[in-house]
Motif scaffolding. Structure first.
Motif, short mmCIF file in Angstrom:
data_model
loop_
_atom_site.label_atom_id
_atom_site.label_comp_id
_atom_site.label_asym_id
_atom_site.label_seq_id
_atom_site.Cartn_x
_atom_site.Cartn_y
_atom_site.Cartn_z
N VAL A 85 11.96 -7.18 3.99
CA VAL A 85 11.81 -8.43 3.27
C VAL A 85 12.06 -9.56 4.26
CG1 VAL A 85 12.67 -9.88 1.39
CG2 VAL A 85 12.62 -7.39 1.12
N ILE A 86 11.10 -10.47 4.36
CA ILE A 86 11.23 -11.61 5.26
C ILE A 86 11.14 -12.87 4.43
CG2 ILE A 86 10.20 -12.86 7.20
CD1 ILE A 86 9.02 -10.15 8.09
N ARG A 87 12.18 -13.72 4.53
CA ARG A 87 12.20 -15.00 3.82
C ARG A 87 12.35 -16.10 4.85
NH1 ARG A 87 17.17 -14.04 -0.01
NH2 ARG A 87 17.93 -13.43 1.99
N ASP A 88 11.44 -17.08 4.84
CA ASP A 88 11.54 -18.19 5.77
C ASP A 88 11.70 -19.52 5.06
OD1 ASP A 88 9.04 -18.81 4.81
OD2 ASP A 88 7.99 -18.49 6.69
N GLY A 89 11.98 -19.52 3.77
CA GLY A 89 12.15 -20.74 3.01
C GLY A 89 10.87 -21.18 2.31
N GLU A 90 9.72 -20.76 2.80
CA GLU A 90 8.44 -21.11 2.19
C GLU A 90 7.71 -19.89 1.67
OE1 GLU A 90 6.05 -23.49 4.75
OE2 GLU A 90 7.71 -24.77 5.30
N THR A 91 7.90 -18.75 2.31
CA THR A 91 7.18 -17.53 1.97
C THR A 91 8.16 -16.37 1.89
OG1 THR A 91 5.26 -18.32 3.20
CG2 THR A 91 5.33 -15.97 2.71
N VAL A 92 7.93 -15.47 0.96
CA VAL A 92 8.67 -14.21 0.91
C VAL A 92 7.65 -13.10 1.14
CG1 VAL A 92 10.04 -12.62 -0.49
CG2 VAL A 92 10.39 -15.09 -0.70
N LYS A 93 7.87 -12.30 2.16
CA LYS A 93 6.95 -11.21 2.49
C LYS A 93 7.70 -9.90 2.33
CE LYS A 93 4.19 -9.37 6.28
NZ LYS A 93 3.82 -9.55 7.69
N VAL A 94 7.17 -9.02 1.48
CA VAL A 94 7.77 -7.71 1.25
C VAL A 94 6.80 -6.67 1.79
CG1 VAL A 94 8.62 -6.08 -0.48
CG2 VAL A 94 8.91 -8.54 -0.84
N THR A 95 7.27 -5.83 2.70
CA THR A 95 6.43 -4.82 3.31
C THR A 95 7.05 -3.44 3.09
OG1 THR A 95 5.87 -6.40 5.04
CG2 THR A 95 5.34 -4.11 5.49
N ALA A 96 6.22 -2.47 2.70
CA ALA A 96 6.69 -1.10 2.51
C ALA A 96 5.62 -0.15 3.03
CB ALA A 96 6.97 -0.83 1.03
N GLN A 97 5.98 1.09 3.23
CA GLN A 97 5.05 2.08 3.77
C GLN A 97 4.06 2.60 2.75
OE1 GLN A 97 4.51 3.41 6.92
NE2 GLN A 97 5.60 1.55 7.40
N ASP A 98 4.51 2.94 1.54
CA ASP A 98 3.65 3.61 0.58
C ASP A 98 3.37 2.84 -0.70
OD1 ASP A 98 3.36 5.96 2.15
OD2 ASP A 98 5.37 6.58 1.53
N ARG A 99 4.39 2.16 -1.23
CA ARG A 99 4.23 1.60 -2.57
C ARG A 99 5.26 0.50 -2.80
NH1 ARG A 99 3.10 5.13 -7.56
NH2 ARG A 99 3.94 3.95 -9.28
N ILE A 100 4.84 -0.54 -3.50
CA ILE A 100 5.75 -1.60 -3.94
C ILE A 100 5.60 -1.71 -5.45
CG2 ILE A 100 6.28 -4.07 -3.91
CD1 ILE A 100 5.32 -4.13 -1.02
N GLU A 101 6.73 -1.70 -6.16
CA GLU A 101 6.71 -1.84 -7.62
C GLU A 101 7.57 -3.03 -8.02
OE1 GLU A 101 7.65 1.60 -9.93
OE2 GLU A 101 6.69 2.96 -8.50
N LEU A 102 7.03 -3.85 -8.89
CA LEU A 102 7.79 -4.93 -9.52
C LEU A 102 7.82 -4.59 -11.01
CD1 LEU A 102 6.14 -8.03 -7.83
CD2 LEU A 102 8.29 -6.94 -7.21
N ARG A 103 9.00 -4.46 -11.58
CA ARG A 103 9.11 -4.08 -12.98
C ARG A 103 10.17 -4.92 -13.68
NH1 ARG A 103 6.64 0.65 -14.36
NH2 ARG A 103 5.88 1.86 -12.61
N VAL A 104 9.84 -5.31 -14.90
CA VAL A 104 10.81 -5.94 -15.78
C VAL A 104 10.36 -5.66 -17.20
CG1 VAL A 104 9.67 -8.19 -15.73
CG2 VAL A 104 12.07 -8.06 -16.34
#
Length: 142
Positions: A85-104
């Motif tokens: 996870v990279i946060r620079d104040g303007e952008t959030v970049k999430v990088t993973a090898q196989d899968r990213i899940e956002l759940r709520v």
């Protein structure tokens, strides 16, 4: 001062946020049920909330934590297993090898490494102030 409320040596804690400009920390040997205001030897900002911090205690007093630095994760190799996870104040970049899940609740967005993206929810809404385009090799409605 009670000797059992004294601690010598470095303790790893968590920076929870700020109150009245003072950083708030929790740590394993904290007998209180809430975060404690700390002083800091290093500049900290709200972006650092959730970070691990190295703590010393003034005169060994557990009620007087002193942040001596943030724990910095070692640089991850490209192709490593851990998500990044990279946060620079303007952008959030999430990088993973196989899968990213956002759940709520009953909603989810799942992105697979093969390019497959699934969006699920009980009610999906799309708004655009300009054109709202749907493009693909083929488009199936119902």
């Amino acid at each position: 001062m009670d000797l059992k409320n004294r601690l010598d040596g470095v303790v790893i804690g968590i920076l929870l946020g700020f109150r009245d400009g003072a950083p708030l920390v929790v740590f394993p040997s904290n007998a209180r049920d809430h975060a404690i205001p700390a002083r800091s030897l290093t500049p900290l900002s709200a972006d650092h909330a959730g970070s691990e911090v190295a703590l010393l205690f003034e005169d060994g007093d557990l009620g007087r934590p002193l942040i001596i630095g943030r724990i910095i994760e070692p640089a991850r190799r490209e192709g490593g297993d851990a998500p990044q996870v990279i946060r620079d104040g303007e952008t959030v970049k999430v990088t993973a090898q196989d899968r990213i899940e956002l759940r709520v609740g009953r909603a989810s967005i799942v992105m697979e490494k093969d390019g497959h993206i699934t969006i699920r929810g009980t009610n999906l809404v799309s708004h655009a102030s300009a054109s709202n385009r749907i493009r693909g090799g083929s488009v199936n409605l119902n």
